[in-house]
Design an enzyme around this catalytic site. Structure first.
Site, PDB file in Angstrom:
ATOM      1  N   ASN A 104       0.857  -1.187   0.000  1.00  0.00           N
ATOM      2  CA  ASN A 104       0.000   0.000   0.000  1.00  0.00           C
ATOM      3  C   ASN A 104       0.897   1.243   0.000  1.00  0.00           C
ATOM      4  O   ASN A 104       1.703   1.435   0.913  1.00  0.00           O
ATOM      5  CB  ASN A 104      -0.908  -0.031   1.240  1.00  0.00           C
ATOM      6  CG  ASN A 104      -1.844   1.162   1.277  1.00  0.00           C
ATOM      7  OD1 ASN A 104      -1.429   2.291   1.022  1.00  0.00           O
ATOM      8  ND2 ASN A 104      -3.102   0.935   1.618  1.00  0.00           N
ATOM      9  N   HIS A 145       1.050   6.235   1.836  1.00  0.00           N
ATOM     10  CA  HIS A 145       1.792   7.192   2.666  1.00  0.00           C
ATOM     11  C   HIS A 145       2.969   7.845   1.953  1.00  0.00           C
ATOM     12  O   HIS A 145       3.543   8.804   2.473  1.00  0.00           O
ATOM     13  CB  HIS A 145       2.162   6.550   4.005  1.00  0.00           C
ATOM     14  CG  HIS A 145       0.918   6.223   4.786  1.00  0.00           C
ATOM     15  ND1 HIS A 145      -0.058   7.178   5.027  1.00  0.00           N
ATOM     16  CD2 HIS A 145       0.458   5.068   5.306  1.00  0.00           C
ATOM     17  CE1 HIS A 145      -1.059   6.607   5.681  1.00  0.00           C
ATOM     18  NE2 HIS A 145      -0.772   5.332   5.860  1.00  0.00           N
ATOM     19  N   HIS A 187      -5.627   3.697  -1.395  1.00  0.00           N
ATOM     20  CA  HIS A 187      -6.956   4.029  -0.878  1.00  0.00           C
ATOM     21  C   HIS A 187      -7.282   5.442  -1.331  1.00  0.00           C
ATOM     22  O   HIS A 187      -6.557   6.379  -0.982  1.00  0.00           O
ATOM     23  CB  HIS A 187      -6.888   3.941   0.662  1.00  0.00           C
ATOM     24  CG  HIS A 187      -8.195   4.199   1.355  1.00  0.00           C
ATOM     25  ND1 HIS A 187      -8.360   4.028   2.713  1.00  0.00           N
ATOM     26  CD2 HIS A 187      -9.405   4.620   0.903  1.00  0.00           C
ATOM     27  CE1 HIS A 187      -9.598   4.315   3.063  1.00  0.00           C
ATOM     28  NE2 HIS A 187     -10.262   4.684   1.979  1.00  0.00           N
ATOM     29  N   ARG A 234      -9.550   8.392  -0.745  1.00  0.00           N
ATOM     30  CA  ARG A 234     -10.465   8.857   0.294  1.00  0.00           C
ATOM     31  C   ARG A 234     -11.268  10.059  -0.208  1.00  0.00           C
ATOM     32  O   ARG A 234     -10.800  10.804  -1.066  1.00  0.00           O
ATOM     33  CB  ARG A 234      -9.671   9.291   1.530  1.00  0.00           C
ATOM     34  CG  ARG A 234      -9.082   8.150   2.307  1.00  0.00           C
ATOM     35  CD  ARG A 234      -8.330   8.655   3.531  1.00  0.00           C
ATOM     36  NE  ARG A 234      -8.084   7.567   4.446  1.00  0.00           N
ATOM     37  CZ  ARG A 234      -8.925   7.183   5.405  1.00  0.00           C
ATOM     38  NH1 ARG A 234     -10.063   7.821   5.596  1.00  0.00           N
ATOM     39  NH2 ARG A 234      -8.621   6.171   6.176  1.00  0.00           N
ATOM     40  N   ARG A 291      -6.818  13.031   1.087  1.00  0.00           N
ATOM     41  CA  ARG A 291      -5.672  13.444   1.905  1.00  0.00           C
ATOM     42  C   ARG A 291      -4.346  12.863   1.425  1.00  0.00           C
ATOM     43  O   ARG A 291      -3.304  13.382   1.728  1.00  0.00           O
ATOM     44  CB  ARG A 291      -5.896  13.092   3.375  1.00  0.00           C
ATOM     45  CG  ARG A 291      -5.760  11.628   3.658  1.00  0.00           C
ATOM     46  CD  ARG A 291      -5.776  11.354   5.130  1.00  0.00           C
ATOM     47  NE  ARG A 291      -7.124  11.455   5.647  1.00  0.00           N
ATOM     48  CZ  ARG A 291      -7.558  10.718   6.663  1.00  0.00           C
ATOM     49  NH1 ARG A 291      -6.753   9.884   7.270  1.00  0.00           N
ATOM     50  NH2 ARG A 291      -8.791  10.823   7.096  1.00  0.00           N
ATOM     51  N   GLU A 300      -8.745   0.628  -2.582  1.00  0.00           N
ATOM     52  CA  GLU A 300      -9.682   0.662  -1.456  1.00  0.00           C
ATOM     53  C   GLU A 300     -10.524   1.920  -1.574  1.00  0.00           C
ATOM     54  O   GLU A 300      -9.999   2.999  -1.875  1.00  0.00           O
ATOM     55  CB  GLU A 300      -8.914   0.710  -0.133  1.00  0.00           C
ATOM     56  CG  GLU A 300      -8.044  -0.485   0.119  1.00  0.00           C
ATOM     57  CD  GLU A 300      -7.124  -0.255   1.304  1.00  0.00           C
ATOM     58  OE1 GLU A 300      -7.230   0.777   1.986  1.00  0.00           O
ATOM     59  OE2 GLU A 300      -6.284  -1.123   1.537  1.00  0.00           O
ATOM     60  N   THR A 303      -8.366   3.647   8.558  1.00  0.00           N
ATOM     61  CA  THR A 303      -9.591   2.845   8.587  1.00  0.00           C
ATOM     62  C   THR A 303      -9.728   2.229   9.982  1.00  0.00           C
ATOM     63  O   THR A 303      -8.800   1.605  10.485  1.00  0.00           O
ATOM     64  CB  THR A 303      -9.514   1.735   7.517  1.00  0.00           C
ATOM     65  OG1 THR A 303      -9.102   2.339   6.288  1.00  0.00           O
ATOM     66  CG2 THR A 303     -10.856   1.066   7.328  1.00  0.00           C
ATOM     67  N   GLU A 305     -10.981  -9.293   2.879  1.00  0.00           N
ATOM     68  CA  GLU A 305      -9.721  -8.941   3.532  1.00  0.00           C
ATOM     69  C   GLU A 305     -10.017  -8.871   5.023  1.00  0.00           C
ATOM     70  O   GLU A 305     -10.805  -8.037   5.469  1.00  0.00           O
ATOM     71  CB  GLU A 305      -9.194  -7.605   3.015  1.00  0.00           C
ATOM     72  CG  GLU A 305      -7.862  -7.253   3.690  1.00  0.00           C
ATOM     73  CD  GLU A 305      -7.307  -5.893   3.283  1.00  0.00           C
ATOM     74  OE1 GLU A 305      -7.664  -5.389   2.199  1.00  0.00           O
ATOM     75  OE2 GLU A 305      -6.527  -5.346   4.064  1.00  0.00           O
ATOM     76  N   HIS A 332      -3.706  -4.674   7.884  1.00  0.00           N
ATOM     77  CA  HIS A 332      -3.847  -3.566   8.826  1.00  0.00           C
ATOM     78  C   HIS A 332      -2.933  -3.781  10.029  1.00  0.00           C
ATOM     79  O   HIS A 332      -3.085  -4.747  10.766  1.00  0.00           O
ATOM     80  CB  HIS A 332      -5.284  -3.335   9.319  1.00  0.00           C
ATOM     81  CG  HIS A 332      -5.558  -1.859   9.502  1.00  0.00           C
ATOM     82  ND1 HIS A 332      -5.057  -1.149  10.554  1.00  0.00           N
ATOM     83  CD2 HIS A 332      -6.218  -0.975   8.724  1.00  0.00           C
ATOM     84  CE1 HIS A 332      -5.414   0.126  10.421  1.00  0.00           C
ATOM     85  NE2 HIS A 332      -6.116   0.260   9.316  1.00  0.00           N
TER      86      HIS A 332
HETATM   87  N1  PXP Z   1      -6.110  -2.891   4.436  1.00  0.00           N
HETATM   88  C1  PXP Z   1      -6.997  -1.878   4.519  1.00  0.00           C
HETATM   89  C2  PXP Z   1      -8.398  -2.135   4.121  1.00  0.00           C
HETATM   90  C3  PXP Z   1      -6.590  -0.601   4.937  1.00  0.00           C
HETATM   91  O1  PXP Z   1      -7.475   0.395   4.997  1.00  0.00           O
HETATM   92  C4  PXP Z   1      -5.239  -0.398   5.261  1.00  0.00           C
HETATM   93  C5  PXP Z   1      -4.773   0.964   5.688  1.00  0.00           C
HETATM   94  O2  PXP Z   1      -4.825   1.822   4.608  1.00  0.00           O
HETATM   95  C6  PXP Z   1      -4.355  -1.482   5.147  1.00  0.00           C
HETATM   96  C7  PXP Z   1      -4.817  -2.727   4.752  1.00  0.00           C
HETATM   97  C8  PXP Z   1      -2.901  -1.350   5.424  1.00  0.00           C
HETATM   98  O3  PXP Z   1      -2.699  -1.098   6.766  1.00  0.00           O
HETATM   99  P1  PXP Z   1      -1.294  -0.606   7.248  1.00  0.00           P
HETATM  100  O4  PXP Z   1      -1.037   0.717   6.603  1.00  0.00           O
HETATM  101  O5  PXP Z   1      -1.435  -0.529   8.732  1.00  0.00           O
HETATM  102  O6  PXP Z   1      -0.286  -1.641   6.805  1.00  0.00           O
END
Ligand code: PXP
Length: 236
Positions: free
Chosen positions: A7, A10, A43, A45, A49, A70, A101, A151, A191
């Site tokens: 992901n 960030h 993701h 949003r 952001r 997402e 989330t 997921e 997550h």
């Molecule tokens: N899965 C989902 C559905 C999420 O919303 C997130 C956070 O954006 C993640 C996985 C990844 O989580 P993390 O950034 O804590 O690894």
């Protein structure tokens, strides 16, 4: 082996902190794929952001592995999904002002609302996943909604601070993964996963893919994105 979808949100968070043009999340996606990632997740949003619509459009052109986007189950997001056409849409709950989330989508309660949304995505030939808590009711709802994938939210496992809480969260996860698989759902997870806690989750046989963001991007600051992905792949 369990697949890793990185992901890259960030990377965009750092860019948006200055409303600048770097670092570019699309460049991060390319480097992540070169480092061995099996897929790219982001993701989009409502408050934009981090990831912007333009990023999604560029990611769609550049990602050669598997693009998972997402998003909340809203009509505006449906329109975006239909125009960008990711390989997979993961439906997540979204609360304005949340830091990240906060939990899985309540598929059991929202079944009526989600059903036409999921149908519309599938009609557009976009696979659908639901981000849900590892809870049997939610898994049954997901199966009834005929998504291909769930997921499972690993947050309770990731934040557990006592051995007891960790064992309870892990057991709930294992039971949920087995049940989801029994009902014909592919099982992803994510997550709060880090190089320190990922192994037990990746060892759960039903888990085919992990979605990991914050920890990888955080460690990229020190070790580079390639280094951070390699250490995560080693841990998996
Ligand atoms: N899965 C989902 C559905 C999420 O919303 C997130 C956070 O954006 C993640 C996985 C990844 O989580 P993390 O950034 O804590 O690894």
């Amino acid at each position: 082996m369990t697949r890793l979808s990185v992901n890259i949100d960030h990377v965009a968070t750092i860019r948006q902190a200055r409303k600048a043009s770097e670092p570019d999340p699309v460049a991060a996606a390319v480097l992540a794929e070169l480092a061995g990632a099996d897929g790219i997740t982001c993701h989009i949003r409502a408050d934009r952001r981090h990831i912007q619509l333009k990023d999604l459009e560029r990611l769609r052109q550049v990602v050669t592995t598997h693009l998972n986007v997402e998003m909340a189950a809203t009509s505006k997001m449906l329109k975006i999904a239909r125009s960008v056409r990711p390989d997979l849409v993961t439906l997540v709950p979204e609360r304005a002002g949340e830091v990240t989330t906060e939990g899985g989508i309540d598929a059991a309660r929202l079944k009526k609302k989600l059903a036409p949304h999921i149908k519309a995505l599938r009609r557009s030939k976009i696979d659908v996943s639901l981000f849900i808590d590892p809870n049997l009711r939610q898994i049954e709802a997901a199966a009834e909604l005929k998504v291909g994938t769930v997921e499972l939210n690993t947050n309770a496992y990731a934040v557990a601070r006592s051995d007891r809480a960790l064992a309870a969260a892990f057991d709930a996860f294992v039971v949920a993964a087995a049940y989801a698989s029994e009902l014909g759902l592919a099982v992803a997870a994510g997550h709060g996963l880090t190089v320190r806690n990922v192994q037990a989750i990746s060892d759960v046989p039903e888990v085919y893919e992990l979605n990991i963001g914050h920890s990888i991007i955080a460690r990229s600051v020190f070790f580079g994105i390639e280094g951070a992905i390699h250490e995560m792949l080693d841990a998996i």
